[in-house]
Design a protein around this motif. Structure first.
Motif, PDB file in Angstrom:
ATOM      1  N   VAL A  40     -19.739  -6.148  -7.052  1.00  0.00           N
ATOM      2  CA  VAL A  40     -18.715  -5.189  -6.637  1.00  0.00           C
ATOM      3  C   VAL A  40     -17.475  -6.001  -6.281  1.00  0.00           C
ATOM      4  O   VAL A  40     -17.540  -6.923  -5.473  1.00  0.00           O
ATOM      5  CB  VAL A  40     -19.190  -4.342  -5.433  1.00  0.00           C
ATOM      6  N   ASP A  41     -16.352  -5.651  -6.898  1.00  0.00           N
ATOM      7  CA  ASP A  41     -15.121  -6.406  -6.668  1.00  0.00           C
ATOM      8  C   ASP A  41     -14.623  -6.271  -5.237  1.00  0.00           C
ATOM      9  O   ASP A  41     -14.299  -7.266  -4.586  1.00  0.00           O
ATOM     10  CB  ASP A  41     -14.030  -5.969  -7.641  1.00  0.00           C
ATOM     11  N   LEU A  42     -14.531  -5.044  -4.740  1.00  0.00           N
ATOM     12  CA  LEU A  42     -14.067  -4.804  -3.369  1.00  0.00           C
ATOM     13  C   LEU A  42     -14.919  -3.717  -2.727  1.00  0.00           C
ATOM     14  O   LEU A  42     -15.331  -2.772  -3.398  1.00  0.00           O
ATOM     15  CB  LEU A  42     -12.610  -4.332  -3.354  1.00  0.00           C
ATOM     16  N   ILE A  43     -15.151  -3.854  -1.441  1.00  0.00           N
ATOM     17  CA  ILE A  43     -15.785  -2.794  -0.654  1.00  0.00           C
ATOM     18  C   ILE A  43     -14.798  -2.468   0.458  1.00  0.00           C
ATOM     19  O   ILE A  43     -14.344  -3.356   1.178  1.00  0.00           O
ATOM     20  CB  ILE A  43     -17.136  -3.241  -0.073  1.00  0.00           C
ATOM     21  N   ALA A  44     -14.443  -1.187   0.544  1.00  0.00           N
ATOM     22  CA  ALA A  44     -13.424  -0.765   1.504  1.00  0.00           C
ATOM     23  C   ALA A  44     -13.929   0.419   2.312  1.00  0.00           C
ATOM     24  O   ALA A  44     -14.745   1.210   1.837  1.00  0.00           O
ATOM     25  CB  ALA A  44     -12.146  -0.382   0.756  1.00  0.00           C
ATOM     26  N   ARG A  45     -13.442   0.504   3.545  1.00  0.00           N
ATOM     27  CA  ARG A  45     -13.798   1.632   4.424  1.00  0.00           C
ATOM     28  C   ARG A  45     -12.529   2.262   4.978  1.00  0.00           C
ATOM     29  O   ARG A  45     -11.563   1.578   5.288  1.00  0.00           O
ATOM     30  CB  ARG A  45     -14.661   1.160   5.583  1.00  0.00           C
ATOM     31  N   ARG A  46     -12.597   3.573   5.083  1.00  0.00           N
ATOM     32  CA  ARG A  46     -11.539   4.330   5.752  1.00  0.00           C
ATOM     33  C   ARG A  46     -12.221   5.508   6.408  1.00  0.00           C
ATOM     34  O   ARG A  46     -12.816   6.345   5.736  1.00  0.00           O
ATOM     35  CB  ARG A  46     -10.471   4.804   4.759  1.00  0.00           C
ATOM     36  N   GLY A  47     -12.159   5.542   7.734  1.00  0.00           N
ATOM     37  CA  GLY A  47     -12.840   6.601   8.474  1.00  0.00           C
ATOM     38  C   GLY A  47     -14.335   6.547   8.214  1.00  0.00           C
ATOM     39  O   GLY A  47     -14.960   5.502   8.336  1.00  0.00           O
ATOM     40  N   LYS A  48     -14.908   7.659   7.806  1.00  0.00           N
ATOM     41  CA  LYS A  48     -16.350   7.759   7.549  1.00  0.00           C
ATOM     42  C   LYS A  48     -16.691   7.587   6.070  1.00  0.00           C
ATOM     43  O   LYS A  48     -17.751   8.004   5.624  1.00  0.00           O
ATOM     44  CB  LYS A  48     -16.868   9.121   8.036  1.00  0.00           C
ATOM     45  N   THR A  49     -15.774   6.989   5.303  1.00  0.00           N
ATOM     46  CA  THR A  49     -15.983   6.806   3.866  1.00  0.00           C
ATOM     47  C   THR A  49     -16.042   5.325   3.527  1.00  0.00           C
ATOM     48  O   THR A  49     -15.231   4.540   4.006  1.00  0.00           O
ATOM     49  CB  THR A  49     -14.849   7.478   3.061  1.00  0.00           C
ATOM     50  N   VAL A  50     -16.999   4.960   2.680  1.00  0.00           N
ATOM     51  CA  VAL A  50     -17.069   3.614   2.141  1.00  0.00           C
ATOM     52  C   VAL A  50     -16.882   3.731   0.627  1.00  0.00           C
ATOM     53  O   VAL A  50     -17.446   4.619  -0.013  1.00  0.00           O
ATOM     54  CB  VAL A  50     -18.395   2.890   2.498  1.00  0.00           C
ATOM     55  N   ALA A  51     -16.033   2.857   0.077  1.00  0.00           N
ATOM     56  CA  ALA A  51     -15.757   2.863  -1.358  1.00  0.00           C
ATOM     57  C   ALA A  51     -16.150   1.516  -1.954  1.00  0.00           C
ATOM     58  O   ALA A  51     -15.804   0.468  -1.421  1.00  0.00           O
ATOM     59  CB  ALA A  51     -14.278   3.135  -1.610  1.00  0.00           C
ATOM     60  N   PHE A  52     -16.897   1.581  -3.043  1.00  0.00           N
ATOM     61  CA  PHE A  52     -17.250   0.403  -3.819  1.00  0.00           C
ATOM     62  C   PHE A  52     -16.303   0.415  -5.010  1.00  0.00           C
ATOM     63  O   PHE A  52     -16.312   1.340  -5.824  1.00  0.00           O
ATOM     64  CB  PHE A  52     -18.715   0.470  -4.243  1.00  0.00           C
ATOM     65  N   VAL A  53     -15.456  -0.609  -5.098  1.00  0.00           N
ATOM     66  CA  VAL A  53     -14.307  -0.568  -5.995  1.00  0.00           C
ATOM     67  C   VAL A  53     -14.432  -1.588  -7.121  1.00  0.00           C
ATOM     68  O   VAL A  53     -14.639  -2.787  -6.880  1.00  0.00           O
ATOM     69  CB  VAL A  53     -13.002  -0.837  -5.212  1.00  0.00           C
ATOM     70  N   MET A  94     -19.878   8.123   0.443  1.00  0.00           N
ATOM     71  CA  MET A  94     -19.859   6.909  -0.370  1.00  0.00           C
ATOM     72  C   MET A  94     -19.255   7.284  -1.708  1.00  0.00           C
ATOM     73  O   MET A  94     -19.536   8.356  -2.232  1.00  0.00           O
ATOM     74  CB  MET A  94     -21.295   6.396  -0.564  1.00  0.00           C
ATOM     75  N   GLN A  95     -18.383   6.417  -2.219  1.00  0.00           N
ATOM     76  CA  GLN A  95     -17.789   6.704  -3.510  1.00  0.00           C
ATOM     77  C   GLN A  95     -17.592   5.431  -4.312  1.00  0.00           C
ATOM     78  O   GLN A  95     -17.501   4.346  -3.758  1.00  0.00           O
ATOM     79  CB  GLN A  95     -16.461   7.456  -3.351  1.00  0.00           C
ATOM     80  N   ILE A  96     -17.552   5.615  -5.622  1.00  0.00           N
ATOM     81  CA  ILE A  96     -17.256   4.526  -6.547  1.00  0.00           C
ATOM     82  C   ILE A  96     -15.829   4.767  -7.023  1.00  0.00           C
ATOM     83  O   ILE A  96     -15.515   5.826  -7.566  1.00  0.00           O
ATOM     84  CB  ILE A  96     -18.216   4.526  -7.760  1.00  0.00           C
ATOM     85  N   ASP A  97     -14.958   3.783  -6.810  1.00  0.00           N
ATOM     86  CA  ASP A  97     -13.555   3.890  -7.198  1.00  0.00           C
ATOM     87  C   ASP A  97     -13.220   2.819  -8.227  1.00  0.00           C
ATOM     88  O   ASP A  97     -13.923   1.817  -8.353  1.00  0.00           O
ATOM     89  CB  ASP A  97     -12.636   3.688  -5.991  1.00  0.00           C
ATOM     90  N   GLN A 111     -10.206   7.632  -7.683  1.00  0.00           N
ATOM     91  CA  GLN A 111     -11.190   7.780  -6.604  1.00  0.00           C
ATOM     92  C   GLN A 111     -12.393   8.594  -7.042  1.00  0.00           C
ATOM     93  O   GLN A 111     -12.265   9.549  -7.802  1.00  0.00           O
ATOM     94  CB  GLN A 111     -10.541   8.450  -5.402  1.00  0.00           C
ATOM     95  N   ASN A 112     -13.553   8.169  -6.543  1.00  0.00           N
ATOM     96  CA  ASN A 112     -14.810   8.902  -6.720  1.00  0.00           C
ATOM     97  C   ASN A 112     -15.066   9.216  -8.198  1.00  0.00           C
ATOM     98  O   ASN A 112     -15.288  10.361  -8.569  1.00  0.00           O
ATOM     99  CB  ASN A 112     -14.782  10.179  -5.882  1.00  0.00           C
ATOM    100  N   VAL A 113     -15.090   8.169  -9.031  1.00  0.00           N
ATOM    101  CA  VAL A 113     -15.190   8.351 -10.483  1.00  0.00           C
ATOM    102  C   VAL A 113     -16.623   8.434 -11.003  1.00  0.00           C
ATOM    103  O   VAL A 113     -16.830   8.804 -12.155  1.00  0.00           O
ATOM    104  CB  VAL A 113     -14.452   7.224 -11.236  1.00  0.00           C
ATOM    105  N   TRP A 114     -17.604   8.095 -10.203  1.00  0.00           N
ATOM    106  CA  TRP A 114     -18.993   8.062 -10.690  1.00  0.00           C
ATOM    107  C   TRP A 114     -19.824   9.099  -9.967  1.00  0.00           C
ATOM    108  O   TRP A 114     -19.879   9.111  -8.750  1.00  0.00           O
ATOM    109  CB  TRP A 114     -19.598   6.676 -10.482  1.00  0.00           C
ATOM    110  N   HIS A 115     -20.484   9.927 -10.743  1.00  0.00           N
ATOM    111  CA  HIS A 115     -21.335  10.967 -10.172  1.00  0.00           C
ATOM    112  C   HIS A 115     -22.703  10.954 -10.851  1.00  0.00           C
ATOM    113  O   HIS A 115     -23.291  11.986 -11.088  1.00  0.00           O
ATOM    114  CB  HIS A 115     -20.692  12.345 -10.302  1.00  0.00           C
ATOM    115  N   GLY A 116     -23.161   9.752 -11.217  1.00  0.00           N
ATOM    116  CA  GLY A 116     -24.400   9.600 -11.970  1.00  0.00           C
ATOM    117  C   GLY A 116     -25.584   9.917 -11.158  1.00  0.00           C
ATOM    118  O   GLY A 116     -26.647  10.254 -11.500  1.00  0.00           O
TER     119      GLY A 116
END
Length: 116
Positions: A40-53, A94-97, A111-116
């Protein structure tokens, strides 16, 4: 293109993407995190959301249209499954960006591009 040049360009793209996310209120909690299933290139958090980027940098903006595909997103999603217990504590979402980076352009954040 030579591997060292590609590596340097990738790191520069990730640095620009991290700066962009910070500017948008995200906190970077991980960078270039490797797992047996992928990186995972970047892992970011904002509030109650974590994004794997996943970050993609291309020398021409037109090449960004084909920079990301389902295979790459599956790899990020598989790695995110492994990393979620560590980086997703106290989160609700949790989201994949994807962040697409090209010279002389603002990064494009999908944002939130993966829904597999």
């Amino acid at each position: 293109m030579n591997r060292a040049i590609a590596e340097k360009r990738g790191r520069r793209g990730e640095a620009m993407a991290a700066w962009f996310l910070r500017f948008r209120g995200w906190r970077i909690v991980g960078a270039r995190v490797k797992t047996p299933r992928g990186e995972v290139d970047l892992i970011a958090r904002r509030g109650k959301t974590v994004a794997f980027v996943e970050v993609k940098m291309r020398s021409k903006a037109i090449d960004l249209a084909t920079a990301i595909d389902a295979y790459r997103l599956r790899r990020v999603a598989a790695a995110a499954e492994i990393l979620l217990p560590k980086y997703g504590k106290d989160t609700e979402n949790m989201q994949i960006d994807v962040i697409l980076v090209a010279p002389w352009r603002w990064p494009h954040h999908l944002q939130n591009v993966w829904h597999g």
